[in-house]
Design an enzyme around this catalytic site. Structure first.
Site, PDB file in Angstrom:
ATOM      1  CB  SER A 155      65.083  -3.685  68.974  1.00 40.63           C
ATOM      2  OG  SER A 155      65.812  -3.492  70.504  1.00 40.63           O
ATOM      3  CE1 TYR A 179      59.921  -5.188  70.857  1.00 42.09           C
ATOM      4  CE2 TYR A 179      62.174  -5.864  71.695  1.00 42.09           C
ATOM      5  CZ  TYR A 179      61.511  -4.485  70.730  1.00 42.09           C
ATOM      6  OH  TYR A 179      61.632  -2.922  71.155  1.00 42.09           O
ATOM      7  CE  LYS A 183      60.802  -2.370  68.041  1.00 40.75           C
ATOM      8  NZ  LYS A 183      60.231  -1.588  67.199  1.00 40.75           N
TER       9      LYS A 183
HETATM   10  P1  NAD Z   1      57.842   3.279  74.550  1.00 43.83           P
HETATM   11  O1  NAD Z   1      56.270   2.494  75.611  1.00 43.83           O
HETATM   12  O2  NAD Z   1      57.742   5.203  75.796  1.00 43.83           O
HETATM   13  O3  NAD Z   1      56.815   4.465  73.659  1.00 43.83           O
HETATM   14  C1  NAD Z   1      56.002   3.229  73.030  1.00 43.83           C
HETATM   15  C2  NAD Z   1      54.636   4.175  72.295  1.00 43.83           C
HETATM   16  O4  NAD Z   1      53.697   3.806  71.313  1.00 43.83           O
HETATM   17  C3  NAD Z   1      53.649   4.358  73.618  1.00 43.83           C
HETATM   18  O5  NAD Z   1      53.269   5.945  73.823  1.00 43.83           O
HETATM   19  C4  NAD Z   1      52.657   4.121  73.707  1.00 43.83           C
HETATM   20  O6  NAD Z   1      51.279   4.168  74.084  1.00 43.83           O
HETATM   21  C5  NAD Z   1      52.468   4.322  71.677  1.00 43.83           C
HETATM   22  N1  NAD Z   1      51.692   2.480  71.830  1.00 43.83           N
HETATM   23  C6  NAD Z   1      52.116   1.719  71.540  1.00 43.83           C
HETATM   24  N2  NAD Z   1      50.725   1.059  70.086  1.00 43.83           N
HETATM   25  C7  NAD Z   1      49.789   1.594  69.661  1.00 43.83           C
HETATM   26  C8  NAD Z   1      49.382   1.598  68.314  1.00 43.83           C
HETATM   27  N3  NAD Z   1      48.730   0.780  68.003  1.00 43.83           N
HETATM   28  N4  NAD Z   1      48.763   3.176  67.864  1.00 43.83           N
HETATM   29  C9  NAD Z   1      49.724   4.283  68.630  1.00 43.83           C
HETATM   30  N5  NAD Z   1      50.233   4.153  69.470  1.00 43.83           N
HETATM   31  C10 NAD Z   1      50.945   3.258  70.033  1.00 43.83           C
HETATM   32  O7  NAD Z   1      58.807   2.717  74.151  1.00 43.83           O
HETATM   33  P2  NAD Z   1      59.854   3.111  74.016  1.00 43.83           P
HETATM   34  O8  NAD Z   1      61.197   3.088  74.654  1.00 43.83           O
HETATM   35  O9  NAD Z   1      59.693   5.128  73.959  1.00 43.83           O
HETATM   36  O10 NAD Z   1      60.751   2.952  72.120  1.00 43.83           O
HETATM   37  C11 NAD Z   1      59.344   3.349  71.172  1.00 43.83           C
HETATM   38  C12 NAD Z   1      60.080   2.804  70.080  1.00 43.83           C
HETATM   39  O11 NAD Z   1      61.661   2.251  70.104  1.00 43.83           O
HETATM   40  C13 NAD Z   1      59.484   1.196  70.418  1.00 43.83           C
HETATM   41  O12 NAD Z   1      58.556   0.698  68.799  1.00 43.83           O
HETATM   42  C14 NAD Z   1      60.971  -0.046  70.752  1.00 43.83           C
HETATM   43  O13 NAD Z   1      60.137  -1.780  70.687  1.00 43.83           O
HETATM   44  C15 NAD Z   1      61.896   0.406  70.039  1.00 43.83           C
HETATM   45  N6  NAD Z   1      63.211   0.578  70.994  1.00 43.83           N
HETATM   46  C16 NAD Z   1      62.990   0.434  72.244  1.00 43.83           C
HETATM   47  C17 NAD Z   1      64.308   0.348  73.376  1.00 43.83           C
HETATM   48  C18 NAD Z   1      63.606   1.376  74.818  1.00 43.83           C
HETATM   49  O14 NAD Z   1      65.097   0.223  75.678  1.00 43.83           O
HETATM   50  N7  NAD Z   1      63.740   1.819  74.876  1.00 43.83           N
HETATM   51  C19 NAD Z   1      65.201  -0.232  71.893  1.00 43.83           C
HETATM   52  C20 NAD Z   1      65.139  -0.619  71.393  1.00 43.83           C
HETATM   53  C21 NAD Z   1      63.724  -0.850  70.176  1.00 43.83           C
END
Ligand code: NAD
Ligand code: UDP
Length: 374
Positions: A155, A179, A183
């Protein structure tokens, strides 16, 4: 690659068959996508399927719904049968072992993790347990089964409050909350693993601010509880679930005083993962970092205005003080991704807001038909 909804309602992939991206596409491969039921994961899984990949999604559905997987399968049309779903937690090592023993996977795209900054401050151990332990177990199982190609969701949060913008991949990294630290730690773990065993090929993707939804309006972001992020909140105001948007901070040194971010269409972001997967086939790749952003900064008020225009809805605003931990201006240098991944975001904020509204309008309560606003 660009997708559109054809007359049949199916998603079509267009672009000339002789385009460079088409020619360089690797043979059909099996890919594991952790967190594939979530917001970014579901869009990426769809692009993978349309690109000819076989995808095994692992998700514990902690922050997502199985219906998202069904919708991805439908949108993928003839490619739908190439998707399998495994409801499991990454920390369940025997279950993970079972999956990797049953199929030879070419690579893993690792999205699964908890992502709410405020919650991570209140429950740090939950974040370290889920994000760090989950990743360590995943890496162990991958190595044990000879699968050493990884794309990881990092991120822009690791840039903290940058001294200058745009942020290049060489900037020092820091984290202001558990958080962000999860990362940062995972990035370091990946660098260490590669140092110890250079059979690994790892791409760390630093996302800026993903927004919007698939143009079909059939999949999108469906956060549980009160949204932390700007656009999901705006969308819930537009459909009448919340009365007003609170604008956090009007005294930043930006043109209108509100915070500036690099918003990126989630379909562009998803395509960035296909580009990263292709890059993993390069003999030269070790452990590399790429920014995925547009390189353009947009303020909160500019984003709200673009959404109002796209939706025809007025978003009432409440002006408030800065949100603790927020930074002033962050946007990406996109040069490295353009040069080395041959990837560039195609959509602007107009399309982001159009598709965000299309999703919101068709699914005002997300994937669940009833009101779960809290
Ligand atoms: P999201 O919460 O929609 O998707 C994450 C998924 O991971 C969820 O479906 C959740 O059920 C699953 N999950 C979490 N822990 C788990 C585990 N231990 N075992 C199995 N499944 C698990 O989030 P997103 O927005 O799609 O983000 C995806 C990734 O991108 C994350 O790692 C997040 O930190 C990173 N990210 C997101 C953003 C943002 O703004 N959305 C920005 C930068 C980085
Ligand atoms: N923001 C806001 N009201 C909200 C949510 C966010 O004014 O309800 C602002 C926030 O202060 C920041 C921008 O919108 O300037 C983007 O915030 P978001 O949480 O979406 O992304 P991040 O700050 O993590 O980059």
């Amino acid at each position: 690659m660009r997708t559109k909804i054809g007359q049949s309602g199916m998603v079509e992939v267009d672009g000339p068959p002789s385009s460079p991206r088409r020619r360089r596409r690797p043979r059909l491969r099996s890919v594991v996508v952790t967190g594939g039921a979530g917001y970014i994961g579901s869009h990426t899984v769809l692009q993978l399927l349309l690109g000819g990949y076989k995808v095994a999604v692992i998700d514990n559905l902690d922050n997502s719904a199985a219906i998202a997987i069904n919708r991805v399968r439908e949108l993928a049309g003839d490619h739908g049968p190439n998707l399998t779903f495994h409801q499991m937690d990454l920390r369940d090592k025997p279950a993970l072992e079972g999956l990797f023993a049953s199929t030879k996977f070419g690579a893993v795209i690792h999205f699964a993790g908890l992502k709410a900054v405020g919650e991570s401050v209140k429950k740090p151990m939950m974040y370290y347990d889920n994000n760090l332990i989950g990743t360590i177990i995943l890496l162990e199982v991958m190595a044990a089964h000879g699968c050493k190609k990884l794309v990881f969701s990092s991120s822009a949060t690791v840039y903290g409050w940058p001294k200058v913008v745009p942020c290049t991949e060489e900037f020092p990294i820091a984290a202001a909350n558990p958080y962000g630290r999860s990362k940062l730690f995972i990035e370091e773990i990946c660098r260490d693993i590669y140092q110890s065993d250079n059979e690994w090929k790892i791409i760390l993707l630093r996302y800026f601010n993903p927004v919007g939804a698939h143009p079909s309006g059939y999949i999108g972001e469906d956060p549980r509880g009160i949204p932390n992020n700007l656009m999901p909140f705006v969308q819930q105001v537009a459909v009448g679930r919340r009365p007003a948007l609170t604008v956090f901070g009007t005294d930043y040194s930006t043109e209108d005083g509100t915070g500036v971010r690099d918003y990126i269409h989630v379909v562009d972001l998803a395509d960035g993962h296909i580009a990263a997967l292709n890059k993993l086939s390069d003999a030269s790749i070790g452990c590399e970092v790429y920014n995925l952003g547009t390189g353009k900064g947009t303020s909160v008020l500019e984003m709200v205005a673009a959404f109002e225009k796209a939706s025809g809805k007025k978003i009432p605003l409440i002006y408030a003080g800065r949100r603790p931990g927020d930074v002033e201006i962050v946007y990406a240098s996109t040069e490295k991704a353009e040069r080395e991944l041959n990837w560039k975001a195609k959509y602007g904020i107009e399309e982001m807001c159009r598709d965000q509204w299309n999703w919101a309008n068709k699914n005002p309560y997300g994937y669940e038909p009833q009101d779960h606003t809290t």
